[in-house]
Design a protein around this motif. Structure first.
Motif, PDB file in Angstrom:
ATOM      1  N   GLY A 159       1.538  -0.560 -34.307  1.00 44.89           N
ATOM      2  CA  GLY A 159       0.756  -0.074 -33.163  1.00 44.89           C
ATOM      3  C   GLY A 159      -0.451  -0.942 -32.869  1.00 44.89           C
ATOM      4  O   GLY A 159      -1.301  -0.604 -32.055  1.00 44.89           O
ATOM      5  N   LYS A 160      -0.518  -2.100 -33.573  1.00 54.01           N
ATOM      6  CA  LYS A 160      -1.673  -2.998 -33.380  1.00 54.01           C
ATOM      7  C   LYS A 160      -1.230  -4.419 -33.674  1.00 54.01           C
ATOM      8  O   LYS A 160      -0.515  -4.648 -34.664  1.00 54.01           O
ATOM      9  N   VAL A 161      -1.574  -5.362 -32.811  1.00 55.65           N
ATOM     10  CA  VAL A 161      -1.176  -6.770 -33.024  1.00 55.65           C
ATOM     11  C   VAL A 161      -2.289  -7.682 -32.533  1.00 55.65           C
ATOM     12  O   VAL A 161      -2.912  -7.390 -31.507  1.00 55.65           O
ATOM     13  N   LYS A 162      -2.533  -8.741 -33.279  1.00 57.54           N
ATOM     14  CA  LYS A 162      -3.426  -9.773 -32.741  1.00 57.54           C
ATOM     15  C   LYS A 162      -2.759 -11.119 -32.984  1.00 57.54           C
ATOM     16  O   LYS A 162      -2.516 -11.506 -34.124  1.00 57.54           O
ATOM     17  N   ILE A 163      -2.405 -11.800 -31.899  1.00 55.52           N
ATOM     18  CA  ILE A 163      -1.786 -13.119 -32.038  1.00 55.52           C
ATOM     19  C   ILE A 163      -2.391 -14.056 -31.012  1.00 55.52           C
ATOM     20  O   ILE A 163      -2.950 -13.613 -30.014  1.00 55.52           O
ATOM     21  N   SER A 164      -2.295 -15.348 -31.280  1.00 54.18           N
ATOM     22  CA  SER A 164      -2.830 -16.289 -30.290  1.00 54.18           C
ATOM     23  C   SER A 164      -1.761 -16.516 -29.223  1.00 54.18           C
ATOM     24  O   SER A 164      -0.560 -16.322 -29.462  1.00 54.18           O
ATOM     25  N   PHE A 165      -2.247 -16.846 -28.054  1.00 50.45           N
ATOM     26  CA  PHE A 165      -1.370 -17.191 -26.940  1.00 50.45           C
ATOM     27  C   PHE A 165      -0.585 -18.431 -27.369  1.00 50.45           C
ATOM     28  O   PHE A 165      -1.184 -19.446 -27.696  1.00 50.45           O
ATOM     29  N   PRO A 166       0.747 -18.378 -27.425  1.00 45.95           N
ATOM     30  CA  PRO A 166       1.451 -19.595 -27.857  1.00 45.95           C
ATOM     31  C   PRO A 166       1.208 -20.690 -26.818  1.00 45.95           C
ATOM     32  O   PRO A 166       1.216 -20.429 -25.637  1.00 45.95           O
ATOM     33  N   GLY A 167       0.949 -21.906 -27.279  1.00 41.82           N
ATOM     34  CA  GLY A 167       0.644 -23.004 -26.346  1.00 41.82           C
ATOM     35  C   GLY A 167       1.875 -23.376 -25.538  1.00 41.82           C
ATOM     36  O   GLY A 167       2.929 -22.787 -25.682  1.00 41.82           O
ATOM     37  N   GLY A 168       1.694 -24.386 -24.668  1.00 45.96           N
ATOM     38  CA  GLY A 168       2.853 -24.907 -23.932  1.00 45.96           C
ATOM     39  C   GLY A 168       3.689 -25.703 -24.919  1.00 45.96           C
ATOM     40  O   GLY A 168       3.443 -25.702 -26.113  1.00 45.96           O
ATOM     41  N   CYS A 169       4.695 -26.385 -24.442  1.00 42.70           N
ATOM     42  CA  CYS A 169       5.488 -27.200 -25.366  1.00 42.70           C
ATOM     43  C   CYS A 169       6.061 -28.376 -24.576  1.00 42.70           C
ATOM     44  O   CYS A 169       5.751 -28.578 -23.412  1.00 42.70           O
ATOM     45  N   GLU A 170       6.992 -29.082 -25.213  1.00 43.61           N
ATOM     46  CA  GLU A 170       7.518 -30.304 -24.594  1.00 43.61           C
ATOM     47  C   GLU A 170       8.298 -29.981 -23.327  1.00 43.61           C
ATOM     48  O   GLU A 170       8.583 -30.833 -22.535  1.00 43.61           O
ATOM     49  N   LEU A 171       8.691 -28.707 -23.158  1.00 42.52           N
ATOM     50  CA  LEU A 171       9.548 -28.409 -21.997  1.00 42.52           C
ATOM     51  C   LEU A 171       8.718 -27.979 -20.799  1.00 42.52           C
ATOM     52  O   LEU A 171       9.240 -27.514 -19.806  1.00 42.52           O
ATOM     53  N   GLY A 172       7.409 -28.100 -20.958  1.00 43.41           N
ATOM     54  CA  GLY A 172       6.558 -27.671 -19.847  1.00 43.41           C
ATOM     55  C   GLY A 172       5.837 -26.387 -20.239  1.00 43.41           C
ATOM     56  O   GLY A 172       5.961 -25.915 -21.355  1.00 43.41           O
ATOM     57  N   PRO A 173       5.094 -25.807 -19.282  1.00 41.81           N
ATOM     58  CA  PRO A 173       4.383 -24.565 -19.614  1.00 41.81           C
ATOM     59  C   PRO A 173       5.398 -23.500 -20.029  1.00 41.81           C
ATOM     60  O   PRO A 173       6.522 -23.484 -19.536  1.00 41.81           O
ATOM     61  N   ARG A 174       5.029 -22.723 -21.025  1.00 39.26           N
ATOM     62  CA  ARG A 174       5.956 -21.668 -21.454  1.00 39.26           C
ATOM     63  C   ARG A 174       5.262 -20.320 -21.236  1.00 39.26           C
ATOM     64  O   ARG A 174       4.714 -19.735 -22.148  1.00 39.26           O
ATOM     65  N   PRO A 175       5.184 -19.859 -19.981  1.00 43.70           N
ATOM     66  CA  PRO A 175       4.481 -18.592 -19.711  1.00 43.70           C
ATOM     67  C   PRO A 175       5.130 -17.422 -20.458  1.00 43.70           C
ATOM     68  O   PRO A 175       6.308 -17.478 -20.796  1.00 43.70           O
TER      69      PRO A 175
END
Ligand code: EPZ
Length: 439
Positions: A120-136
């Protein structure tokens, strides 16, 4: 003294490379390993079971190692022997995933749904982009918000919580995102009430995940089709499961044989999951026969061009096979056209193939491949996982030696690729080079 030493010293780096002797036919039989893109969500799904789960046919890949590191950090001991992995999630003790672990692997976003459902609780960083371009991840976030997860986006971090259980909802996806579909399955399996996913991804890895979750006590139906129903249950327990074969690795091995005028029998495969690729290889002149768990391919003397390849969501031609098939098409007789509809920037391998003599023009989503009679060995750099695999395909078919660097990209999705291909008559050496780097 110290300054002088500092100025003079060199940071010595050691980098792995693949040295590929070209011009050898790829021929023989090979078994394909378990699917990377199934193993990752399955490892995240073990969090829901609150006890031990066992995964068989789990590939030995650096991306799988990264997922195991996340589980270990969360307080879930992981044992592994060969291709079997034991995960005990009964003592899950953390709800956060450190940035350095998130950044190791983009698809770690799939832990979001699983941890949210369990704690019921999570803290994670926004995963960055990658070689394939932005990964929204907008589809992931909007879907989980529909299930009641409160998500605060704060300086690159996602701070999420829900009071009590998540609540089932109807979730239409504007795009059949694989990762978003997986996150919804993980979050909704123990939500209160029924969840319906409309326009869900239909990739085989989705059905594999649903099969595992149902073995854990979930009530999911329709996985593999565009509408999936999840009837939330109170609790899940661990389960034992066999990971499906890797359909992209199967396709890559087929491309190695196709590009070298070879002949291959891929065993432990799942032909229907490669159905988007087989017709393309047949149109290029390959003879293909499929058994229940095998795919046989015999290549022509020279491949014919493929008029147009459009990457599509499953069951269409998979974006992950675009680069390896393009490497084969680079030697075909005639002009082939590729249209990359899934990722914004998935042609980074083109510049490297051009160093080997390939004649490819890229214009936005379209790549026009004018087949040449020969490719020539060169020093090339893997830019991403499947782009790196394409360079191996081209190196096998080229005249002379090709040296592929940055092969950590390839090791993310192919188990010891050189050993597998050498068992089929290739001559590939994994060498460790000293790359001196000035301070
Ligand atoms: C999975 O990535 C696979 N990765 C990819 O394989 C594969 O290429 C892709 O599905 C498509 O089949 C894993 O399963 C670990 P998506 P995923 O969400 O889940 C956009 C490989 O080589 N999108 O279906 O990230 C996104 O930017 C890897 O093994 C949004 O706009 O794929 C992309 O353009 C590469 N918003 C498209 O949808 C979102 O919230 C497809 O993404 C999510 C996605």
């Amino acid at each position: 003294m110290l300054d002088t030493e500092y100025l003079l010293c060199e940071r010595v780096l050691f980098v792995d490379q693949l040295r590929i002797r070209g011009g050898l036919r790829v021929a023989g039989e090979i078994s394909v390993h378990g699917a990377k893109n199934s193993s990752l969500p399955l490892l995240a799904a073990t969090i829901l079971g609150k006890s031990q789960s066992i995964l068989h046919n789990c590939p030995r890949l650096s991306d799988v190692d990264a997922a195991v590191r996340i589980l270990s950090y969360l307080g879930c001991p992981v044992e592994r022997s060969g291709h079997t992995v034991w995960v005990d999630t009964s003592q899950l003790s953390h709800f956060d995933v450190p940035e350095e672990l998130m950044r190791e692997m983009r698809s770690s976003i799939v832990f979001l749904g699983a941890i949210a459902a369990r704690l019921g609780k999570v803290k994670i960083s926004f995963p960055g982009g990658c070689e394939l371009g932005p990964r929204p991840i907008d589809l992931h976030l909007s879907s989980l918000r529909k299930l009641g997860l409160i998500i605060r986006e704060d300086h690159g971090f996602l701070d999420c919580e829900v009071a009590g259980r998540l609540k089932g909802a109807v979730i239409p996806l504007s795009f059949p995102s694989v990762g978003a579909t997986e996150n919804i399955l993980l979050a909704a399996a123990t939500a209160e009430g029924v969840t319906q996913i409309l326009n869900a991804a239909q990739e085989p890895e989705i059905a594999d995940l649903a099969d595992f979750l149902n073995a854990c006590g979930a009530k999911i139906s329709g996985a593999g089709k565009s509408t999936i129903f999840i009837e939330g249950v109170e609790e899940l327990h661990g389960a034992e499961h066999e990971v499906i074969p890797d359909r992209i690795v199967s396709a890559t091995y087929l491309c190695c044989a196709a590009a070298t005028g070879g002949e291959i029998l891929v065993r432990r495969a799942c032909p229907e999951t490669v159905a988007g690729v087989l017709p393309v290889l047949e149109q290029m002149g390959c003879r293909i026969y499929t058994g229940e768990k095998s795919i046989y391919l015999k290549a022509p003397e020279r491949l014919k061009r493929i008029r147009t390849v459009r990457t599509m969501p499953y069951p269409g031609f998979p974006t992950d096979a675009q680069a390896p098939v393009m490497a084969a098409a680079a030697l075909a007789d005639g002009t082939s056209v590729f249209v990359e509809n899934i990722f914004e920037s998935r042609y980074k391998h083109v510049a490297e193939l051009a160093r080997m003599g390939a004649d490819i023009k890229v214009e936005g989503k379209v790549a026009v491949v004018n087949g040449v009679k020969k490719l020539y060995g060169a020093g090339v750099e893997a830019t991403d996982l499947r782009g790196g695999a394409a360079l191996v395909v081209a190196g096998l078919a080229a005249e002379g030696e090709t040296v592929v660097s940055q092969i950590q990209h390839i090791d993310r999705g192919y188990e010891q690729i050189e050993e597998s291909l050498n068992s089929l008559g290739a001559h590939i050496q994994r060498v460790t080079e000293k790359a001196a780097e000035d301070q």
